[in-house]
Write a protein that holds these residues in place. Sequence first.
Motif, PDB file in Angstrom:
ATOM      1  N   ASN B 231       0.822  -1.231   0.000  1.00  0.00           N
ATOM      2  CA  ASN B 231       0.000   0.000   0.000  1.00  0.00           C
ATOM      3  C   ASN B 231       0.847   1.269   0.000  1.00  0.00           C
ATOM      4  O   ASN B 231       0.337   2.366  -0.197  1.00  0.00           O
ATOM      5  CB  ASN B 231      -1.021   0.007   1.142  1.00  0.00           C
ATOM      6  CG  ASN B 231      -0.358  -0.079   2.486  1.00  0.00           C
ATOM      7  OD1 ASN B 231       0.863  -0.114   2.560  1.00  0.00           O
ATOM      8  ND2 ASN B 231      -1.144  -0.135   3.543  1.00  0.00           N
ATOM      9  N   MET B 232       2.149   1.117   0.202  1.00  0.00           N
ATOM     10  CA  MET B 232       3.042   2.292   0.180  1.00  0.00           C
ATOM     11  C   MET B 232       3.226   2.854  -1.240  1.00  0.00           C
ATOM     12  O   MET B 232       3.772   3.922  -1.420  1.00  0.00           O
ATOM     13  CB  MET B 232       4.425   1.928   0.752  1.00  0.00           C
ATOM     14  CG  MET B 232       4.407   1.754   2.256  1.00  0.00           C
ATOM     15  SD  MET B 232       3.867   3.261   3.080  1.00  0.00           S
ATOM     16  CE  MET B 232       3.332   2.652   4.658  1.00  0.00           C
ATOM     17  N   ILE B 233       2.774   2.110  -2.260  1.00  0.00           N
ATOM     18  CA  ILE B 233       2.935   2.642  -3.628  1.00  0.00           C
ATOM     19  C   ILE B 233       1.913   3.734  -3.909  1.00  0.00           C
ATOM     20  O   ILE B 233       2.069   4.525  -4.829  1.00  0.00           O
ATOM     21  CB  ILE B 233       2.853   1.541  -4.724  1.00  0.00           C
ATOM     22  CG1 ILE B 233       1.460   0.893  -4.754  1.00  0.00           C
ATOM     23  CG2 ILE B 233       3.941   0.514  -4.570  1.00  0.00           C
ATOM     24  CD1 ILE B 233       1.205   0.096  -6.023  1.00  0.00           C
ATOM     25  N   LEU B 234       0.845   3.784  -3.128  1.00  0.00           N
ATOM     26  CA  LEU B 234      -0.231   4.739  -3.379  1.00  0.00           C
ATOM     27  C   LEU B 234       0.059   6.073  -2.683  1.00  0.00           C
ATOM     28  O   LEU B 234       0.244   6.095  -1.466  1.00  0.00           O
ATOM     29  CB  LEU B 234      -1.560   4.173  -2.880  1.00  0.00           C
ATOM     30  CG  LEU B 234      -2.813   4.885  -3.372  1.00  0.00           C
ATOM     31  CD1 LEU B 234      -3.011   4.672  -4.865  1.00  0.00           C
ATOM     32  CD2 LEU B 234      -4.029   4.385  -2.605  1.00  0.00           C
ATOM     33  N   PRO B 235       0.098   7.189  -3.445  1.00  0.00           N
ATOM     34  CA  PRO B 235       0.322   8.485  -2.783  1.00  0.00           C
ATOM     35  C   PRO B 235      -0.707   8.714  -1.670  1.00  0.00           C
ATOM     36  O   PRO B 235      -1.897   8.436  -1.859  1.00  0.00           O
ATOM     37  CB  PRO B 235       0.142   9.502  -3.917  1.00  0.00           C
ATOM     38  CG  PRO B 235       0.509   8.756  -5.143  1.00  0.00           C
ATOM     39  CD  PRO B 235       0.037   7.355  -4.914  1.00  0.00           C
ATOM     40  N   GLY B 236      -0.225   9.171  -0.533  1.00  0.00           N
ATOM     41  CA  GLY B 236      -1.127   9.459   0.579  1.00  0.00           C
ATOM     42  C   GLY B 236      -1.304   8.298   1.532  1.00  0.00           C
ATOM     43  O   GLY B 236      -1.996   8.427   2.549  1.00  0.00           O
ATOM     44  N   SER B 237      -0.654   7.161   1.225  1.00  0.00           N
ATOM     45  CA  SER B 237      -0.846   5.976   2.074  1.00  0.00           C
ATOM     46  C   SER B 237      -0.325   6.205   3.495  1.00  0.00           C
ATOM     47  O   SER B 237      -0.778   5.563   4.441  1.00  0.00           O
ATOM     48  CB  SER B 237      -0.142   4.771   1.460  1.00  0.00           C
ATOM     49  OG  SER B 237       1.205   5.097   1.229  1.00  0.00           O
ATOM     50  N   GLN B 238       0.609   7.148   3.630  1.00  0.00           N
ATOM     51  CA  GLN B 238       1.205   7.389   4.960  1.00  0.00           C
ATOM     52  C   GLN B 238       0.424   8.411   5.774  1.00  0.00           C
ATOM     53  O   GLN B 238       0.714   8.606   6.955  1.00  0.00           O
ATOM     54  CB  GLN B 238       2.677   7.840   4.786  1.00  0.00           C
ATOM     55  CG  GLN B 238       2.915   9.316   4.492  1.00  0.00           C
ATOM     56  CD  GLN B 238       2.478   9.764   3.097  1.00  0.00           C
ATOM     57  OE1 GLN B 238       1.921   8.998   2.324  1.00  0.00           O
ATOM     58  NE2 GLN B 238       2.695  11.022   2.787  1.00  0.00           N
ATOM     59  N   ILE B 239      -0.569   9.045   5.173  1.00  0.00           N
ATOM     60  CA  ILE B 239      -1.239  10.175   5.834  1.00  0.00           C
ATOM     61  C   ILE B 239      -1.922   9.748   7.137  1.00  0.00           C
ATOM     62  O   ILE B 239      -1.800  10.422   8.165  1.00  0.00           O
ATOM     63  CB  ILE B 239      -2.232  10.863   4.873  1.00  0.00           C
ATOM     64  CG1 ILE B 239      -1.439  11.653   3.821  1.00  0.00           C
ATOM     65  CG2 ILE B 239      -3.176  11.813   5.611  1.00  0.00           C
ATOM     66  CD1 ILE B 239      -2.281  12.354   2.793  1.00  0.00           C
ATOM     67  N   SER B 240      -2.621   8.624   7.106  1.00  0.00           N
ATOM     68  CA  SER B 240      -3.338   8.195   8.318  1.00  0.00           C
ATOM     69  C   SER B 240      -2.353   7.960   9.470  1.00  0.00           C
ATOM     70  O   SER B 240      -2.681   8.206  10.629  1.00  0.00           O
ATOM     71  CB  SER B 240      -4.172   6.954   8.034  1.00  0.00           C
ATOM     72  OG  SER B 240      -3.348   5.945   7.522  1.00  0.00           O
ATOM     73  N   SER B 241      -1.153   7.511   9.138  1.00  0.00           N
ATOM     74  CA  SER B 241      -0.148   7.299  10.193  1.00  0.00           C
ATOM     75  C   SER B 241       0.438   8.626  10.667  1.00  0.00           C
ATOM     76  O   SER B 241       0.949   8.729  11.784  1.00  0.00           O
ATOM     77  CB  SER B 241       0.994   6.429   9.674  1.00  0.00           C
ATOM     78  OG  SER B 241       0.493   5.303   9.044  1.00  0.00           O
TER      79      SER B 241
END
Lengths: 299, 277
Positions: B231-241
């Motif tokens: 899921n790290m390939i998708l831009p914004g995947s880190q936002i919730s963290s």
Amino acid sequence: MSLIQCNNLSKHYPNKLALDNINLSLDAGAPIALVGPNGAGKTTLFSLLCGYIQPTQGSLTILGHAPGSKALQGVLSALPQDAELDPHFTIASQLQFFATLQGFSQADAKQEALRVLALVDLAESAQAKPKSLSHGMSKRVSIAQALIGSPSIVLLDEPTAGLDPANAKKIRQIVKDLSNDTTFLISSHNLDELEKLCDQVVYLEQGKLQQSVSIKASQATDFITLTMQVCDMDSLHQQLLGLNQVIEVKRSGDEQYVIEYQKQRNFELEQQILSLLAEKQWRYKAILKGRTLEETLFS
Amino acid sequence: MQHVTPPSGLSHIGLLAKYELTKRFTNKSGMVALIAFMLIWAILLLYPIKSASEFIMGPNFRSFTEALFGPGSLQHLFEWPVAEFAVFWLAALYLFPMFSIFIAADQFSSDKQRGSLRFLTLRVSRGSLFFGRFAGQMLIQLSLIILTLLATIAMVLTRDMSLFIPSLTTSLLVMVNLFIVVLPYTAAMALLSLHANSARQASIFAIILWALVSIIIGLINFKFPQLSGLNMILPGSQISSMINTQGLGSLAYSPIPLLQTVVILGLGYLLMKRSAL
């Protein structure tokens, strides 16, 4: 070094072979005409020269450089077919930005934008937005952008299509005036126009290079094109064949003859023709030294 | 005749970026978009952010969240030196990427449709054009981030003037973080707008792409849980963290969007080089 060099150049589109194995070498100098019917591949060749599209096969160089290369920035310019300026900004601001990209300072870019607009008689429309211009005016603005920085090569795709006669003449005059420093490659269906401007003619048909001829090339024979008003055309044909030095007389259209004759230094043949017309009371419309481009290409 | 030397590729990128910035803030449609953006943020600042920050500062809120989400789950929310920025952070982390999808949707599509790119590629390389437009969009978004942060600082100062310095340092870190967060979104919009025929189509492509990729990744993760890193390939995947982080701690997530940006820009550059204009 050749201005333009094409080696085995081909361009395939999914359903069409637009250019088929073109081999061509053009030198800098007088304007060059690119002629051919619709769909002949003229715009494709222009697009390849500008680097808008890539060839499927073969190679293409301009002054020894690949299209789109850094070395051609500011050297090659074009009037691309159907390209429009951004409708939200003034013409002057967009042309000024183009000049800045070519290396002009802000102040010089402003002057340059006004200079090229003045060349096409649109200095007073500098602050107008592209939407407010007519088709002909838009075309002239696009020609103006091609002249920014006085490039060495300018490609004009149908430069006078859609222009009124006065403005078309103005564009032809600009090409004539600038052709000492700039080599123009002009694509057009208007053979009369190309004839007035160009020396070299490249004729494309169905993606193939049919001819690359020089209108003013020195040959052993010469031509006179005689256009008549009302007269007995068959009798005139016979009389013309009987004149000295005449090799062949070919009827071209209802009222026109193309006379091929041995090259001569004086005006002997012209004098004979005028004497004949005076004697028979046949009224002529025009006597043209040489052949029309149409005749040259299609006879 | 005046002979001039064409600027370097890097200078072209600078000129194109500057022109994009000027275009956005000088034309009518750009100004309308800017006013809409400012109104949304004015409403956010005056109501949710102002009132929520007052709520967060209340003594009962912390014990309430701990009871609801468990101890430590939102502990970083209370570590913000200025409470307003805690709420700003929550809103901005989701809103700026969303704005990015719409603001940066027309990097190439309209110009490509009307042939304007042909005027430009006679003067600049395709690479300079691609990166110049991208840089311009990043400058526009940086301006918007700075604008909203300045408005937040002004709001904080109406409550307590002594919070000026903490507000400034917090704003600086938030600015850097948000700038990095929107990078892959802007790069993705550059890529999509090269392919799309209009800004609207580019935005629709983005929404479809995000939804599709999320579903596919979800299905893959369901079938192969060991591939959860996908899921790290998708831009914004880190936002919730990133929600439960603040200050320098948030920067720990920056390699993900930076890496995504490099990959997307690489793809966009290749597409730009090969596209017919």
